[in-house]
Design a protein around this motif. Structure first.
Motif, short mmCIF file in Angstrom:
data_model
loop_
_atom_site.label_atom_id
_atom_site.label_comp_id
_atom_site.label_asym_id
_atom_site.label_seq_id
_atom_site.Cartn_x
_atom_site.Cartn_y
_atom_site.Cartn_z
N ASP A 108 46.41 18.66 56.81
CA ASP A 108 46.67 17.73 57.88
C ASP A 108 48.14 17.29 57.80
O ASP A 108 48.55 16.66 56.84
CB ASP A 108 45.72 16.53 57.71
N GLN A 109 48.93 17.66 58.81
CA GLN A 109 50.37 17.38 58.71
C GLN A 109 50.69 15.89 58.68
O GLN A 109 51.60 15.48 57.98
CB GLN A 109 51.13 18.07 59.84
N THR A 110 49.90 15.09 59.38
CA THR A 110 50.18 13.65 59.36
C THR A 110 50.05 13.10 57.95
O THR A 110 50.89 12.33 57.48
CB THR A 110 49.18 12.90 60.27
N GLU A 111 48.96 13.51 57.26
CA GLU A 111 48.78 13.06 55.89
C GLU A 111 49.93 13.49 55.01
O GLU A 111 50.46 12.71 54.23
CB GLU A 111 47.47 13.65 55.31
N ALA A 112 50.34 14.76 55.15
CA ALA A 112 51.41 15.29 54.31
C ALA A 112 52.72 14.56 54.59
O ALA A 112 53.41 14.13 53.66
CB ALA A 112 51.58 16.78 54.57
N LEU A 113 53.03 14.39 55.85
CA LEU A 113 54.33 13.82 56.19
C LEU A 113 54.40 12.34 55.86
O LEU A 113 55.46 11.84 55.52
CB LEU A 113 54.65 14.07 57.67
N GLY A 162 54.40 19.62 63.84
CA GLY A 162 54.78 19.18 65.17
C GLY A 162 53.62 19.36 66.11
O GLY A 162 52.78 20.24 65.91
N SER A 163 53.53 18.50 67.11
CA SER A 163 52.43 18.60 68.06
C SER A 163 52.96 18.28 69.45
O SER A 163 53.34 17.16 69.71
CB SER A 163 51.33 17.63 67.65
N PRO A 164 53.03 19.26 70.35
CA PRO A 164 52.76 20.68 70.12
C PRO A 164 53.81 21.31 69.21
O PRO A 164 54.89 20.76 69.06
CB PRO A 164 52.83 21.28 71.52
N GLY A 165 53.48 22.46 68.64
CA GLY A 165 54.40 23.12 67.70
C GLY A 165 55.60 23.72 68.40
O GLY A 165 55.74 23.65 69.63
N MET A 166 56.47 24.32 67.58
CA MET A 166 57.71 24.90 68.11
C MET A 166 57.39 26.03 69.10
O MET A 166 56.43 26.77 68.93
CB MET A 166 58.49 25.46 66.93
N ASP A 201 50.10 13.52 81.00
CA ASP A 201 50.74 12.32 80.49
C ASP A 201 49.92 11.87 79.30
O ASP A 201 48.76 11.50 79.43
CB ASP A 201 50.72 11.26 81.60
N ILE A 202 50.48 11.97 78.07
CA ILE A 202 49.66 11.62 76.90
C ILE A 202 50.07 10.27 76.34
O ILE A 202 49.89 9.99 75.16
CB ILE A 202 49.72 12.71 75.81
N GLY A 203 50.62 9.39 77.20
CA GLY A 203 50.92 8.04 76.74
C GLY A 203 52.41 7.82 76.63
O GLY A 203 53.07 7.44 77.59
N ARG A 204 52.93 8.09 75.44
CA ARG A 204 54.36 7.83 75.25
C ARG A 204 55.23 8.80 76.04
O ARG A 204 56.33 8.49 76.43
CB ARG A 204 54.70 7.89 73.77
N HIS A 205 54.76 10.02 76.21
CA HIS A 205 55.54 11.00 76.98
C HIS A 205 54.63 12.01 77.65
O HIS A 205 53.41 11.98 77.46
CB HIS A 205 56.57 11.69 76.06
N ASN A 206 55.27 12.93 78.41
CA ASN A 206 54.49 13.96 79.10
C ASN A 206 54.57 15.26 78.33
O ASN A 206 55.61 15.58 77.74
CB ASN A 206 55.06 14.22 80.49
N VAL A 207 53.50 16.01 78.31
CA VAL A 207 53.55 17.35 77.76
C VAL A 207 53.31 18.32 78.91
O VAL A 207 52.29 18.24 79.59
CB VAL A 207 52.49 17.54 76.66
N ILE A 208 54.29 19.20 79.12
CA ILE A 208 54.20 20.14 80.24
C ILE A 208 54.14 21.55 79.66
O ILE A 208 54.93 21.89 78.76
CB ILE A 208 55.43 20.01 81.16
#
Lengths: 287, 357
Positions: free
Chosen positions: B200-205, B242-246, B303-310
């Motif tokens: 889980d990247q969040t845990e690691a970071l 990263g979410s979404p990834g590179m 729109d996922i809240g703080r920003h948009n993912v397109i």
């Protein structure tokens, strides 16, 4: 108050009928016999609790009961620790697991009276493999038809041979349910083999061990076929356990009243010991 | 406490490994500095638990040496290595009280009861389990059980390293945060090296100062969370973190420049090497919608809240964009611009461009 749905009774009815026919009615006939005297011809005389008093005060019953507790105590004291040790030393995976399991299960698959006959022939001093070997090759006098000690050793060894596997299989199942992480954590915590047994394996085996002890207690306390075929209760009365004595009274002497009273006392003792033991073992789990 | 060095460690679960594919760990050469907080991050089956078990001594490596400080511990069993490990599922000794559980590793090592009491009280205080010390461990909730497992690792004050093998898997989400912060705090207080395995990247970071990213039995990149995000050494890291990834765009190299669908894409700097497969890598955060640039069709916009993912499709390549501007319609044709200093080249998966200095 809302009336309950009475149709529910309909669904329990089949079970009630079944229990009535296979338990309640047979037991009630025994209760019926235990408070009456009969001479055949369907003539019955009210006897009250006389038979119970007579049985409870008789030396013969005390002796049989003593022998019964001695037998059950001996086989539990041997089979439970032995079963645990064997389960602990069995392989956990690989080719030998099924080999061990099948070998272990074999004695339990043999019909009880066959077990008795086998050990009878096996230990007879002049023709039995073991009996002959002990008496004639090693020169150890060993005759279960003559010596009470030899008879006792034989019935205890026979029961250990026959039933230790049950304890082994149950314990083995309990051991297999312990995740590897427990052993790894214990290794890292620096636990000794004894500590691993005491704090990981034994607690995890507790449930299955309770069942194993309970089953072995009930079975050995009610044992009849094997000692009967092996020694017939002899020599003398030395291996006359409760059930053998009961059959002698009921079918040998045809004293149905005392035999019925004795059956009920016998049943009550089995039930009481099992209940006390089970309650003690599961006391910690509830709180 | 000591620095932990892995020298050319390889491990295979097969008795006679033949070729690289038979190795669960391909070649690990790495040092863990004393007192560091590391995370070992990678997908399931990448070899991270194997590596952990090799450090703890639960598994012997097929090849290579392990050093604690200057001492070679490759052949030592776990209890002689002075390490602690917390497992995925809480391991507690059911029949003992919480106090006895925490005291167990100390008592096994023959410490006297005075020291035991001192340490157990201190650790219980840190973990906030003091009121439970007298209760039987079997009756605790899963998160408290896991706290006790951790406590047993921390109770010895001379441990070389404390290892966590996905310790929060069975914990309720709302308690995960609390325990994660607790761990971070504990690291500052006990100052032991800690290695935290997770997928889980969040845990690691959040936990680690240094994150070690693994894939298919090799260490792909080691770096701070920021480094991993900004400059992934491998497309795997770019994609995994990263979410979404590179965004990974297949490209052609001509005259020292990169071309995606015939269009030149400006890279951060010169190309250092080439390979059979070349790709452009750019994080969605550095892609913007513009009047000109790479043409694509909007497939999804949310729109996922703080920003948009397109999500834009150019040819058969998907490109994600993270933006704060207006949300375009689905099916709309848009043009994309990449921020030049964040646009990198990857050859056969590995970073192949150099930043202009």
């Amino acid at each position: 108050m809302k009336s309950a749905n009475q149709r529910a009774w309909l669904f329990v009815l089949p079970v009630l009928v079944l229990v009535a026919f296979n338990a309640l009615i047979p037991i009630m006939t025994v209760v019926n016999y235990s408070v009456q005297e009969t001479f055949g011809d369907n003539l019955f005389f009210w006897q009250g609790l006389d038979w119970f008093q007579q049985i409870l005060r008789s030396d013969r019953f005390h002796a049989a009961l003593g022998r019964q507790f001695l037998f059950t105590g001996l086989i539990l004291a041997i089979e439970i620790p032995l079963g645990i040790v064997i389960a602990l030393s069995m392989p956990k995976r690989g080719f030998w697991v099924p080999v061990c399991l099948v070998t272990m299960a074999l004695p339990m698959l043999i019909p009880w009276n066959v077990v008795g006959s086998m050990w009878n022939i096996f230990t007879l001093p002049d023709i039995g493999l073991l009996g002959y070997f002990l008496n004639h090759t090693l020169g150890v006098p060993y005759d279960m038809t003559q010596s009470p000690v030899a008879a006792w050793i034989t019935i205890v060894v026979m029961d250990v041979w026959h039933w230790t596997s049950l304890v082994v299989l149950l314990c083995y199942a309990g051991l297999m349910s312990i995740p590897d992480a427990y052993y790894q954590a214990a290794k890292i915590d620096g636990a000794s083999n004894w500590a691993v047994f005491r704090y990981i394996q034994l607690p995890k085996m507790k449930t299955v061990l309770t069942i194993a002890i309970l089953l072995r207690f009930m079975d050995s306390f009610n044992i009849y076929t094997e000692p009967f075929t092996l020694t017939g209760g002899g020599p003398g009365n030395s291996t006359t356990l409760l059930s053998i004595d009961l059959v002698k009274i009921a079918l040998g002497q045809f004293d149905l009243g005392p035999a019925a009273a004795m059956s009920l006392i016998y049943f009550a003792i089995t039930l009481l010991v099992s209940w006390v033991f089970y309650t003690l073992m599961t006391k910690d789990d509830t709180n | 406490m000591a620095r932990i060095t892995l020298q050319n460690v390889r491990h295979s679960y097969l008795p006679n490994p033949d070729g690289d594919d038979d190795y669960a760990l391909k070649e690990i050469d790495h040092s863990w500095e004393d007192g560091g907080a590391y995370a070992l991050l990678g997908p399931s089956g990448c070899g991270k638990s194997t590596l952990l078990n090799i450090i703890s001594g639960l598994r012997a490596p097929s090849e290579g040496r392990i050093l604690f400080g200057d001492e070679d511990v490759t052949d030592l069993p776990p209890d002689k290595r002075n390490i602690a490990q917390v497992f995925q599922f809480p391991v507690i000794y059911d029949t003992m009280t919480v106090y006895d559980n925490l005291a167990f590793p100390l008592r096994n090592r023959g410490r006297n009861e005075k020291i035991v009491k001192e340490r157990v009280t201190a650790i219980a205080e840190m973990l906030e389990v003091t009121p439970m010390l007298k209760t039987r461990a079997a009756n605790l909730s899963p998160d408290n059980k896991q706290k006790i497992s951790m406590g047993r690792g921390l109770v010895r004050n001379d441990v070389n390293v404390v290892m966590f093998d996905e310790p929060l898997t069975v914990i309720d989400p709302h308690l995960k945060w609390k325990l994660r912060l607790k761990l971070k705090e504990l690291h500052h207080r006990v100052n032991a090296t800690m290695i935290y395995v997770t997928h889980d990247q969040t845990e690691a970071l959040t936990f680690a100062d240094q994150v070690v990213v693994m894939d298919l039995g090799v260490i792909v990149q080691i770096g701070t969370p920021v480094e991993l995000f900004e400059r992934p050494a491998h497309t795997f890291v770019g994609h995994f973190i990263g979410s979404p990834g590179m965004n990974i765009l297949p490209c052609e190299i001509r005259d020292g420049g990169a071309f995606f669908r015939g269009q030149n894409v400006a890279l951060e700097g010169p190309v250092t090497r080439s390979g059979e497969r070349t790709e452009i890598g750019v994080r969605p955060e550095y892609v913007t919608l513009a009047p000109t640039g790479i043409e694509g069709v909007v497939r999804k916009a949310a729109d996922i809240g703080r920003h948009n993912v397109i999500e834009v499709v150019a040819g058969d390549t998907r490109i994600s964009v993270v933006s704060d501007g207006n949300l375009p319609e689905q099916g709309e044709t848009v043009h994309l611009q990449f921020r030049q200093d964040q646009t990198r080249l990857y050859a056969d998966g590995w970073l192949a461009s150099k930043a202009r200095s």
